[in-house]
Scaffold this active site. Structure first.
Site, PDB file in Angstrom:
ATOM      1  CG  HIS A  91      33.183 -52.417 -60.859  1.00  0.00           C
ATOM      2  ND1 HIS A  91      33.595 -51.092 -60.764  1.00  0.00           N
ATOM      3  CD2 HIS A  91      33.796 -53.080 -59.855  1.00  0.00           C
ATOM      4  CE1 HIS A  91      34.424 -50.970 -59.737  1.00  0.00           C
ATOM      5  NE2 HIS A  91      34.567 -52.160 -59.166  1.00  0.00           N
TER       6      HIS A  91
ATOM      7  CG  ASP B 204      32.806 -49.137 -64.490  1.00  0.00           C
ATOM      8  OD1 ASP B 204      32.638 -47.959 -64.141  1.00  0.00           O
ATOM      9  OD2 ASP B 204      32.998 -50.073 -63.680  1.00  0.00           O
TER      10      ASP B 204
ATOM     11  CG  HIS C 184      26.862 -51.715 -60.821  1.00  0.00           C
ATOM     12  ND1 HIS C 184      27.404 -52.798 -61.471  1.00  0.00           N
ATOM     13  CD2 HIS C 184      27.922 -50.948 -60.417  1.00  0.00           C
ATOM     14  CE1 HIS C 184      28.737 -52.692 -61.463  1.00  0.00           C
ATOM     15  NE2 HIS C 184      29.074 -51.578 -60.841  1.00  0.00           N
TER      16      HIS C 184
ATOM     17  CG  ASP D  50      35.746 -48.171 -62.419  1.00  0.00           C
ATOM     18  OD1 ASP D  50      35.726 -48.330 -63.656  1.00  0.00           O
ATOM     19  OD2 ASP D  50      34.758 -48.418 -61.688  1.00  0.00           O
TER      20      ASP D  50
HETATM   21 ZN   LIG Z   1      33.023 -49.395 -61.821  1.00  0.00          ZN
END
Ligand SMILES: [Zn+2]
Length: 296
Positions: free
Chosen positions: A157, A155, A119, A238
């Site tokens: 996200h 991931d 991120h 995740d």
């Molecule tokens: Zn994540």
């Protein structure tokens, strides 16, 4: 298998999901008898400034170091620097660099990193991330002569930082499977960069085989007429069923089959995994072990 003991030093505060026990769980899983014999351990040095400057401006690096030296601060609602976070972030990026070196030498490698990186933007920490480990790794790979780099991010996200850092670079292709809409809000299918970005946004709770199929279809699209010199995996766990921060349904077996499928598609290029998220310790451990076994 690259690691650095300073990864455990980052403290984001009581109750924060991105906690030191994460890296302990991963290292413990990789020391288990069924994996330990497959893995050669290398303690990575912290990242050098030159490697970081390929991705992040000097003013940003200096600001992070100064905030840490002053005892830390919240950089956004969920990205908190403690007094030793900078040390951990340098260690984490260093692990990614060492994993690339090992991967280039041996064909595959895994970097057990913490804090995660995907991120992080060039000049902004967010989403538990301070330095973008996977792009730092990609730029280092290019320095080592691996000009064309495929980054695959599973991931749960979207790797918004990674996308922002590579979306104008025709030598890097970025494939991301992620829950959508979900944090951080980016990653729509029509975000294509210069034709080098392949987003696979999906709702939660689909059959696990659908996620696997759709990610590999996007990888195949990215590899159509294009041969990478290095394959990097933003390996977030995740996306496994039961993680508290996501709603995907993958199992450790899927991590293994995805890893194997990427090795088959790499055409002889090194395949290097770098840890990202994963917030239920048992799943994180099982996912990392499955990934490493399939890399070995
Ligand atoms: Zn994540």
């Amino acid at each position: 298998m690259a690691w650095n003991p300073a990864s455990r030093l980052h403290q984001a505060g009581a109750g924060h999901p991105e906690r030191p026990q994460r890296i302990e769980a991963v290292l413990e899983a990789l020391r288990a008898p069924d994996v330990a014999g497959l893995v050669e351990w290398v303690e990575a040095p912290p990242a050098d400034r030159e490697a970081l400057l390929r991705v992040h401006p000097a003013a940003y690096l200096d600001a992070l170091e100064a905030i840490g030296a002053a005892g830390g601060a919240a950089l956004d609602a969920d990205t908190v620097m403690g007094s030793r976070t900078w040390e951990a972030a340098l260690a984490s990026a260093g692990v990614a660099l060492a994993a690339v070196e090992r991967g280039v030498r041996d064909g595959t490698a895994f970097g057990a990193t913490r804090p995660p990186g995907h991120h992080a933007l060039a000049g902004r920490a967010m989403g538990f991330c301070f330095l973008n480990n996977i792009v730092i790794a990609a730029r280092y790979g290019q320095e080592l002569g691996r000009g064309r780099v495929l980054i695959v991010d599973w991931d749960v996200h979207h790797g918004n930082g990674t996308q922002a850092l590579v979306e104008e670079d025709r030598f890097i292709r970025f494939v991301s499977l992620h829950q959508y809409p979900w944090y951080p809000g980016t990653g729509a299918a029509d975000e294509r960069g210069v034709g080098n970005v392949f987003n696979v946004p999906r709702p939660p709770d689909l059959p696990r085989a659908v996620y696997v199929r759709d990610l590999l279809a996007a990888v195949d699209a990215a590899l159509d007429g294009w041969q990478p010199d290095l394959v990097l995996v933003s390996a977030g766990f995740d996306s496994l069923a039961g993680d508290p921060l996501g709603g995907f349904t993958l199992e450790p077996d899927d991590v293994a089959s995805l890893t194997t499928a990427l090795r088959e598609r790499a055409g002889g290029a090194p395949v290097v995994g770098v840890l990202e998220g994963g917030y239920r310790l048992d799943l994180l451990a099982a996912g990392a072990a499955a990934h490493v076994r399939a890399l070995a």
